[in-house]
Design an enzyme around this catalytic site. Structure first.
Site, short mmCIF file in Angstrom:
data_model
loop_
_atom_site.label_atom_id
_atom_site.label_comp_id
_atom_site.label_asym_id
_atom_site.label_seq_id
_atom_site.Cartn_x
_atom_site.Cartn_y
_atom_site.Cartn_z
CD GLU A 156 40.37 42.03 49.62
OE1 GLU A 156 39.74 42.93 50.21
OE2 GLU A 156 40.57 42.05 48.39
CB CYS A 173 37.94 33.25 44.29
SG CYS A 173 39.25 34.09 43.37
CB CYS A 202 49.87 40.55 41.37
SG CYS A 202 50.15 39.54 39.89
CB CYS A 258 47.11 42.29 34.39
SG CYS A 258 47.92 40.71 34.07
CB CYS A 316 44.29 42.98 37.42
SG CYS A 316 44.14 42.04 38.95
N GLY A 341 47.33 37.57 43.05
CA GLY A 341 48.60 36.96 42.70
C GLY A 341 48.56 36.03 41.50
CD GLU A 342 50.56 33.48 37.15
OE1 GLU A 342 50.64 32.24 37.12
OE2 GLU A 342 49.68 34.13 36.53
CB SER A 357 43.35 31.49 36.76
OG SER A 357 43.44 32.52 35.79
CG LEU A 395 44.20 34.69 24.99
CD1 LEU A 395 45.55 34.01 25.10
CD2 LEU A 395 43.27 33.91 24.05
CG ASN A 444 34.07 42.60 37.36
OD1 ASN A 444 32.87 42.70 37.20
ND2 ASN A 444 34.72 41.45 37.24
CB CYS A 467 37.10 38.56 37.86
SG CYS A 467 38.54 38.25 36.84
#
Length: 377
Positions: free
Chosen positions: A114, A127, A134, A138, A141, A182-183, A214, A238, A313, A356
């Site tokens: 996406e 974005c 991922c 986290c 997320c 993803g990272e 990011s 963070l 979110n 996000c």
């Protein structure tokens, strides 16, 4: 010792995924201009064909060699036999009431990714995703619930931007943030090359001040990335002010704890005008107290930075909620009273699960995502 053992597998899975190299035709959007030139010369084509192809791909947004009418039929036939421009399939487009668009993209192996186009005052920000799923885990997320399927290739990242330019003509997509699925630093080589093509005047021709990457904080890759000299915007996710908090919210902290991450950020050789953006997702009753805010001020003291506060979110199955608005504003006030720049990023596109932390490559969703009254959704 336990820290390394717990998260070593996580990092290994992220950084040792097999490269997604096809055995078929070359994808031209995978190549920098000089690589394209060398490839064509090796095929017996004239060097100036590279410049023509670059204009067709990135200015005229062509998807097929037959559109490229200033290239001879013989050369077009050679190109069609040996390579592809590189095009993703648009499976679905959703629009939110605030103008946000979410695109669901089909990949060649039936996986999906996406990308989100976000309206700003006088332009659009896109974005983009760098992986399918991922592995960072986290807790707040939704993408992490998918696990890591594979890295996106360079051309698949570039094509996200090209597709947005096709859908929204007129040069309005001016900013690109690598903050989707993803990272980015776990897909290091492909991401760095994609950024080089974004910056290339004969590529996407974006300003380095209009690209931001990011990361959740892969310390060795973070140091290596800054040393590349790309000089783009850098954001560090963070989300906590103690290792105990961050270990739970972001398992990567067990490998690279707060102290190491922040010391690394202090040592990064940033250009004089640059500063790091720290992203802080506010979670009701978890990391949103005034004491958390005061600790954050102490942690970041002396760093050239700003803090983006992001109310959580929601998404199906999330154990977290966004804090009440008065607590969000009190948290912000504590930071701003200390002299810290700390805008609240009221997310766009929440109603279509485009904000996000909500991307999940078209996974089914239940219910209606609530919007925040009085603010953009």
């Amino acid at each position: 010792m336990a820290r390394d053992k717990v998260s070593g597998g996580l990092i290994q899975r992220a950084c040792m995924m097999p490269r997604q190299e096809d055995q078929g035709p070359v994808i031209l959007k995978e190549l920098l201009p000089q690589e394209l030139r060398e490839l064509l010369v090796g095929w017996g084509l004239r060097p100036f064909r590279a410049e023509q192809l670059l204009k067709w791909m990135y200015l005229r947004l062509a998807t097929d060699f037959q559109e490229m009418t200033d290239i001879s039929k013989a050369d077009r036939a050679t190109l069609a036999q040996r390579c592809r421009v590189g095009e993703l399939e648009l499976l679905q487009s959703e629009a939110a009431s605030d103008g946000t668009q979410k695109l669901l993209l089909g990949l060649h192996d039936a996986l999906r990714a996406e990308t989100v186009i976000i309206p700003e005052q006088d332009h659009l920000t896109q974005c983009i995703s760098t992986q399918v799923g991922c592995s960072m885990g986290c807790a707040f997320c939704r993408t992490s619930s998918l696990s890591l399927k594979r890295h996106l290739r360079t051309w698949e990242m570039i094509e996200q931007v090209v597709m947005a330019r096709r859908l929204v003509p007129g040069g309005r997509v001016r900013n690109v943030v690598l903050m989707g699925m993803g990272e980015p630093l776990a897909n290091y080589q492909a991401v760095v090359k994609a950024i080089r093509i974004m910056l290339e005047p004969r590529g996407l021709d974006l300003s380095k001040r209009r690209i931001t990457l990011s990361t959740c904080g892969l310390v060795p890759e973070l140091r290596r990335f800054v040393a590349e000299g790309l000089d783009i915007g850098l954001a560090v996710s963070l989300n906590a002010t103690t290792d105990a908090q961050r270990d739970i919210l972001m398992p990567i902290n067990k490998k690279y704890p707060l102290g190491l991450l922040l010391q690394t950020c202090r040592e990064l050789p940033l250009a004089p005008r640059n500063r790091i953006t720290f992203e802080y997702v506010l979670l009701d009753g978890v990391n949103d107290s005034l004491e958390d805010a005061r600790r954050l001020v102490r942690l970041l003291k002396g760093l050239r930075c700003k803090v983006n506060l992001i109310p959580h979110n929601p998404y199906p199955g999330s154990p977290f909620r966004s804090p009440p608005e008065d607590r969000i504003l009190a948290f912000q006030k504590t930071l701003s009273d200390s002299g810290m720049t700390s805008p609240i990023r009221w997310s766009h596109g929440r109603e279509i699960w485009a904000a996000c932390g909500q991307l999940a490559a078209g996974e089914p969703r239940a219910g209606t995502c609530p919007t925040r009254q009085g603010h953009p959704s």
